[in-house]
Design a protein around this motif. Structure first.
Motif, short mmCIF file in Angstrom:
data_model
loop_
_atom_site.label_atom_id
_atom_site.label_comp_id
_atom_site.label_asym_id
_atom_site.label_seq_id
_atom_site.Cartn_x
_atom_site.Cartn_y
_atom_site.Cartn_z
N PHE A 93 0.88 -1.13 0.07
CA PHE A 93 0.09 0.03 0.19
C PHE A 93 0.85 1.35 0.02
CE2 PHE A 93 -3.42 -2.86 1.18
CZ PHE A 93 -4.44 -2.36 0.18
N ASP A 94 2.05 1.14 0.72
CA ASP A 94 2.96 2.21 0.45
C ASP A 94 3.37 2.57 -1.02
OD1 ASP A 94 3.33 3.13 3.45
OD2 ASP A 94 4.99 1.86 3.53
N GLU A 95 3.28 1.57 -1.74
CA GLU A 95 3.95 1.76 -3.15
C GLU A 95 2.73 2.28 -3.87
OE1 GLU A 95 4.49 -2.23 -4.44
OE2 GLU A 95 6.42 -2.46 -3.21
N VAL A 96 1.53 2.72 -3.52
CA VAL A 96 0.66 3.21 -4.33
C VAL A 96 0.84 4.39 -4.60
CG1 VAL A 96 -1.83 3.53 -4.75
CG2 VAL A 96 -0.93 1.62 -3.47
N THR A 97 0.53 5.18 -5.97
CA THR A 97 1.01 6.33 -6.29
C THR A 97 -0.43 7.13 -6.46
OG1 THR A 97 0.45 6.04 -8.65
CG2 THR A 97 2.83 6.11 -7.57
N GLU A 98 -0.79 8.15 -6.35
CA GLU A 98 -1.76 9.00 -6.12
C GLU A 98 -2.83 8.86 -7.28
OE1 GLU A 98 -3.33 13.59 -6.32
OE2 GLU A 98 -1.31 13.33 -5.54
N GLU A 99 -2.22 8.43 -8.72
CA GLU A 99 -3.03 7.95 -9.69
C GLU A 99 -3.51 6.59 -9.55
OE1 GLU A 99 0.46 8.96 -10.05
OE2 GLU A 99 -0.13 10.99 -10.23
N GLU A 100 -2.79 5.75 -8.85
CA GLU A 100 -3.36 4.58 -8.52
C GLU A 100 -4.54 3.95 -7.83
OE1 GLU A 100 0.82 2.05 -10.08
OE2 GLU A 100 0.67 3.18 -7.86
N TRP A 101 -4.82 4.68 -6.90
CA TRP A 101 -5.72 4.61 -5.83
C TRP A 101 -7.29 4.22 -6.45
CZ3 TRP A 101 -4.25 3.14 -1.22
CH2 TRP A 101 -3.24 3.53 -0.67
N ASP A 102 -7.49 4.80 -7.78
CA ASP A 102 -8.65 4.57 -8.28
C ASP A 102 -8.71 3.30 -9.23
OD1 ASP A 102 -10.24 6.41 -6.90
OD2 ASP A 102 -9.47 7.90 -8.64
N ARG A 103 -7.57 2.38 -9.10
CA ARG A 103 -7.59 1.23 -10.03
C ARG A 103 -8.57 0.33 -9.41
NH1 ARG A 103 -3.52 0.51 -13.85
NH2 ARG A 103 -3.59 -1.66 -13.57
N THR A 104 -8.92 -0.62 -10.28
CA THR A 104 -10.20 -1.47 -9.82
C THR A 104 -9.83 -2.83 -9.79
OG1 THR A 104 -11.28 -1.41 -11.93
CG2 THR A 104 -11.93 0.12 -10.59
N GLY A 105 -10.49 -3.68 -8.97
CA GLY A 105 -10.61 -5.18 -9.22
C GLY A 105 -11.95 -5.81 -8.96
N LEU A 106 -11.90 -6.89 -9.23
CA LEU A 106 -13.28 -7.59 -8.63
C LEU A 106 -13.18 -8.90 -7.96
CD1 LEU A 106 -15.31 -7.57 -12.04
CD2 LEU A 106 -15.81 -6.40 -10.12
N ARG A 107 -14.05 -8.85 -6.77
CA ARG A 107 -13.55 -10.29 -5.88
C ARG A 107 -14.80 -11.29 -6.47
NH1 ARG A 107 -15.52 -9.38 0.05
NH2 ARG A 107 -17.47 -9.69 -0.93
N SER A 108 -14.51 -12.37 -6.31
CA SER A 108 -15.20 -13.60 -6.87
C SER A 108 -16.87 -13.40 -6.91
CB SER A 108 -14.77 -14.90 -6.30
OG SER A 108 -15.18 -14.91 -4.88
N ASN A 109 -17.12 -12.79 -6.07
CA ASN A 109 -18.51 -12.64 -5.84
C ASN A 109 -18.87 -11.36 -6.66
OD1 ASN A 109 -18.09 -10.39 -4.26
ND2 ASN A 109 -19.17 -10.99 -2.51
N GLY A 110 -18.30 -10.59 -7.35
CA GLY A 110 -18.65 -9.57 -8.17
C GLY A 110 -18.46 -8.33 -7.44
N SER A 111 -18.05 -8.19 -6.20
CA SER A 111 -18.06 -6.86 -5.77
C SER A 111 -16.81 -6.17 -6.16
CB SER A 111 -17.49 -7.06 -4.21
OG SER A 111 -18.87 -7.56 -3.40
N ALA A 112 -16.84 -5.08 -6.44
CA ALA A 112 -16.04 -4.45 -7.25
C ALA A 112 -15.10 -3.18 -6.12
CB ALA A 112 -16.50 -3.23 -8.28
N PHE A 113 -13.79 -3.21 -6.19
CA PHE A 113 -13.02 -2.36 -5.23
C PHE A 113 -12.04 -1.51 -6.19
CE2 PHE A 113 -14.08 -5.92 -2.77
CZ PHE A 113 -14.27 -5.52 -1.32
N THR A 114 -11.85 -0.08 -5.48
CA THR A 114 -10.75 0.49 -6.00
C THR A 114 -9.46 0.11 -4.93
OG1 THR A 114 -10.88 2.47 -4.53
CG2 THR A 114 -12.11 2.45 -6.81
#
Length: 179
Positions: A137-158
């Protein structure tokens, strides 16, 4: 003190805990929605530091009830949560819109025999896993906080909401054991 043998597993936790991204948790009081992504590493490290004292307790292996994990079992879970979320944030930073494999925490607890693990070893492993997650999490740049991923149940996260969800889990389980 005798080690417990193959304890009765707690009932599976099949709740969708993503609601903690919208409102404070009534059990532990943590308000994940007000955590900035940049605060995640410090919360992770603080949480890990509290577990060393929990695992040093003489009763760390004892369950408070037949269907409630012992502090040791919770610590094993927290260690593994740190590992899973370190990998998930890594995937989110390295891959566009990754889908996360399902992780069955209850199956992991049984397969890894959490109740038989050594508290001192778990303490060191939890500290290492938490540091890896915090560093990711320390490596995350300001531009990367909004990148997305999906959990197996379909829940979307940034990346940021994944961090919020993650630190609620750590704080909540610390609350469970009085850390």
């Amino acid at each position: 003190m005798a080690r417990p043998t193959a304890p009765t597993p707690p009932p599976p936790d099949d709740k969708d805990w993503t609601w903690v991204l919208r409102e404070p948790c009534p059990d532990c009081g943590f308000d994940a929605a007000h955590v900035a992504g940049t605060q995640v590493p410090d919360i992770v490290r603080d949480s890990a530091a509290r577990w060393a004292a929990v695992l040093a307790r003489p009763d760390a292996r004892l369950r408070p009830g037949p269907h409630v994990w012992s502090p040791l079992e919770y610590a094993c879970h927290v260690r593994d949560v740190c590992r899973v979320f370190a990998e998930r944030v890594h995937l989110m930073l390295a891959t566009d819109h990754p889908h996360f494999a399902n992780w069955d925490q209850d199956a992991t607890a049984l397969a890894e025999r959490y109740w038989e693990q050594d508290p001192a070893a778990v303490s060191a492993e939890l500290t290492g896993a938490a540091e890896l997650a915090a560093a990711r999490f320390d490596e995350v740049t300001e531009e990367e906080w909004d990148r997305t991923g999906l959990r197996s149940n379909g829940s979307a996260f940034t990346v940021e909401t994944l961090g919020q969800y993650f630190v609620h889990d750590l704080v909540h389980h610390g609350h469970d054991v009085g850390a």
